[in-house]
Scaffold this active site. Structure first.
Site: not given
Ligand code: FES
Length: 126
Positions: A33, A35, A58, A102
């Site tokens: 993702c 992140d 997120c 996550c």
């Molecule tokens: Fe990537 Fe939550 S979608 S950490």
């Protein structure tokens, strides 16, 4: 889809920010993702006396970072090292299965910060 607790930690995250003179810093990213999360710790007598986080991610990533700082604060390092993604998710009243990854970030970033501290300590002893 999210519990009240997740929404609370997302809206009012605890311990947000940086510790400029941190004793340990852990940064992890999720390649899927994109992140990223960084956790800063201050350690005294093998106990986490202060902890802060910066998360670009997120809502679940923000909530899990916030929760893990609360779980780890004041804990001895060996206990903090044992905090798992499931502990974080359970403390939040659960996460949707698709969002479990996550909470990996939060546990991994905390563990990396502790390892960073231990590495620095070893370096100082040499
Ligand atoms: Fe990537 Fe939550 S979608 S950490």
């Amino acid at each position: 889809m999210y519990t009240e607790k997740v929404m609370d930690h997302f809206r009012n995250p605890r311990n947000v920010g940086e510790i400029p003179d941190a004793d340990g810093v852990g940064t992890v990213g999720n390649p899927v993702c994109g992140d990223m999360m960084t956790i800063f710790i201050k350690v005294k007598e093998n106990r986490i006396v202060d902890i802060k986080f910066k998360t670009f991610g997120c809502g679940a990533a923000v909530a899990t970072s916030s929760m893990i700082t609360e779980l780890a604060k004041e804990k001895p390092l060996d206990e903090a090292m044992k905090i798992t993604r499931n502990d974080v998710a359970d403390s939040l009243g659960g996460l949707p299965p698709i969002k479990m990854h996550c909470s990996n970030l939060a546990a991994d970033a905390l563990h990396e910060a502790i390892k960073d501290f231990e590495k620095k300590m070893r370096g100082n002893k040499k």
